[in-house]
Design a protein around this motif. Structure first.
Motif, PDB file in Angstrom:
ATOM      1  N   THR A   1       1.024  -1.273   0.069  1.00 18.40           N
ATOM      2  CA  THR A   1      -0.173   0.008  -0.038  1.00 18.40           C
ATOM      3  C   THR A   1       0.867   1.358  -0.023  1.00 18.40           C
ATOM      4  OG1 THR A   1      -1.909   1.009   1.024  1.00 18.40           O
ATOM      5  CG2 THR A   1      -0.249   0.281   2.442  1.00 18.40           C
ATOM      6  N   SER A   2       0.325   2.411  -0.186  1.00 19.16           N
ATOM      7  CA  SER A   2       1.088   3.666  -0.215  1.00 19.16           C
ATOM      8  C   SER A   2       0.212   4.599   0.637  1.00 19.16           C
ATOM      9  CB  SER A   2       1.348   4.164  -1.615  1.00 19.16           C
ATOM     10  OG  SER A   2      -0.002   4.461  -2.087  1.00 19.16           O
ATOM     11  N   VAL A   3       0.810   5.645   1.349  1.00 19.09           N
ATOM     12  CA  VAL A   3       0.468   6.650   2.016  1.00 19.09           C
ATOM     13  C   VAL A   3       1.356   7.846   1.992  1.00 19.09           C
ATOM     14  CG1 VAL A   3       1.339   5.993   4.425  1.00 19.09           C
ATOM     15  CG2 VAL A   3      -0.836   7.153   4.267  1.00 19.09           C
TER      16      VAL A   3
ATOM     17  N   SER B   1      -4.724   2.347   3.087  1.00 12.28           N
ATOM     18  CA  SER B   1      -4.641   3.545   3.984  1.00 12.28           C
ATOM     19  C   SER B   1      -5.747   4.218   4.326  1.00 12.28           C
ATOM     20  CB  SER B   1      -3.511   4.396   3.496  1.00 12.28           C
ATOM     21  OG  SER B   1      -3.973   4.693   2.146  1.00 12.28           O
TER      22      SER B   1
ATOM     23  N   ASN C   1      -4.894   9.606   4.912  1.00 13.42           N
ATOM     24  CA  ASN C   1      -3.656  10.072   3.898  1.00 13.42           C
ATOM     25  C   ASN C   1      -2.560  10.254   5.298  1.00 13.42           C
ATOM     26  OD1 ASN C   1      -2.138  10.561   1.696  1.00 13.42           O
ATOM     27  ND2 ASN C   1      -2.221  12.899   2.224  1.00 13.42           N
ATOM     28  N   ARG C   2      -2.741   9.315   6.150  1.00 14.17           N
ATOM     29  CA  ARG C   2      -1.745   9.382   7.225  1.00 14.17           C
ATOM     30  C   ARG C   2      -1.380   7.943   7.746  1.00 14.17           C
ATOM     31  NH1 ARG C   2      -1.862  12.334  13.127  1.00 14.17           N
ATOM     32  NH2 ARG C   2       0.094  11.457  13.826  1.00 14.17           N
ATOM     33  N   TYR C   3      -2.063   6.808   7.721  1.00 10.93           N
ATOM     34  CA  TYR C   3      -2.053   5.663   8.356  1.00 10.93           C
ATOM     35  C   TYR C   3      -1.944   4.426   7.231  1.00 10.93           C
ATOM     36  CZ  TYR C   3      -3.308   8.030  12.710  1.00 10.93           C
ATOM     37  OH  TYR C   3      -2.943   8.720  13.700  1.00 10.93           O
ATOM     38  N   ALA C   4      -1.036   3.746   7.170  1.00 11.43           N
ATOM     39  CA  ALA C   4      -0.975   2.443   6.326  1.00 11.43           C
ATOM     40  C   ALA C   4      -1.487   1.330   7.120  1.00 11.43           C
ATOM     41  CB  ALA C   4       0.321   2.142   5.838  1.00 11.43           C
TER      42      ALA C   4
ATOM     43  N   ASP D   1       2.018   4.825  11.038  1.00 10.04           N
ATOM     44  CA  ASP D   1       1.715   6.410  10.979  1.00 10.04           C
ATOM     45  C   ASP D   1       3.058   6.829  10.046  1.00 10.04           C
ATOM     46  OD1 ASP D   1       1.529   9.308  11.353  1.00 10.04           O
ATOM     47  OD2 ASP D   1       0.868   8.881  13.472  1.00 10.04           O
ATOM     48  N   ALA D   2       2.494   7.525   8.851  1.00 13.56           N
ATOM     49  CA  ALA D   2       3.663   8.008   7.954  1.00 13.56           C
ATOM     50  C   ALA D   2       3.973   9.578   8.486  1.00 13.56           C
ATOM     51  CB  ALA D   2       2.722   8.167   6.850  1.00 13.56           C
TER      52      ALA D   2
ATOM     53  N   ASP E   1     -10.954   2.138   0.204  1.00 14.59           N
ATOM     54  CA  ASP E   1     -10.802   3.420   0.859  1.00 14.59           C
ATOM     55  C   ASP E   1     -12.118   4.089   0.409  1.00 14.59           C
ATOM     56  OD1 ASP E   1     -10.326   6.229   1.426  1.00 14.59           O
ATOM     57  OD2 ASP E   1      -8.618   6.137   0.169  1.00 14.59           O
TER      58      ASP E   1
END
Length: 183
Positions: free
Chosen positions: A55-57, A103, A106-109, A129-130, A151
């Protein structure tokens, strides 16, 4: 909408290509519209494995867990930072495979469920937590492996998967919000 395609060439190098599709020429909010910011080649995961959750964040792509060549499960998380163009390695709290990934906020994966070493489905969700680079854990309401994460904006739906009981297929749906509360 963002799609990640992983492929392995003859030399065994992993190539990550991110394709971004935009509606009417405009990228969705929070989506990088220059695909060349994400494209890299010649990179390899820190250990060979299959069934990797990805995944990405924000500016970070994460590749977690999976099955090793000897059949055991991995706890390794390979993390690529698009801005610094660097790789780091971290660890899940428990080695496992068949993990759902997504994710939220827009902060957590999120790395949800999976099979543990005794092939039992799990309720565990490892959360990266990015913003802080820290890991935490939350629990799903129903244990399962291979759930799909969808999402829905400020909420992620953790849908279905393998339950491990006589019915085997799960019809459970959990929701994780941007405060990491499971509903």
């Amino acid at each position: 909408m963002q799609y990640i395609l992983l492929s392995r060439n003859i030399a065994g190098l992993l190539v990550l290509t991110v394709l971004l599709f935009a509606v009417s020429g405009l990228a969705a909010p929070g989506v990088i519209d220059d695909i060349y910011d994400w494209v890299f080649s010649g990179a390899m995961l820190s250990e060979p494995r299959s069934s990797v959750a990805a995944t990405s964040v924000g500016n970070i792509a994460l590749f977690a867990g999976g099955r090793l060549q000897n059949g055991s499960y991995s706890d390794v998380v390979d993390i690529y930072n698009r801005k610094s163009k660097t790789w780091t390695v971290s660890r899940l709290s428990v080695a496992r495979s068949e993990i759902g990934a997504g994710s939220v906020g827009n902060r957590y994966a999120l790395f949800a469920g999976g099979f543990d070493s005794s092939f039992k489905p799990m309720t565990l969700v490892d959360v990266f937590d990015a913003q802080t680079g820290q890991w935490s854990q939350i629990q799903l309401n129903t244990p399962r492996a291979a759930p799909r994460l969808l999402d829905l904006g400020s909420v992620v739906a953790v849908v279905g998967g393998l339950s491990g009981d006589l019915q085997y297929l799960s019809k459970a749906v959990d929701y994780v919000d941007a405060n990491l509360t499971v509903h």
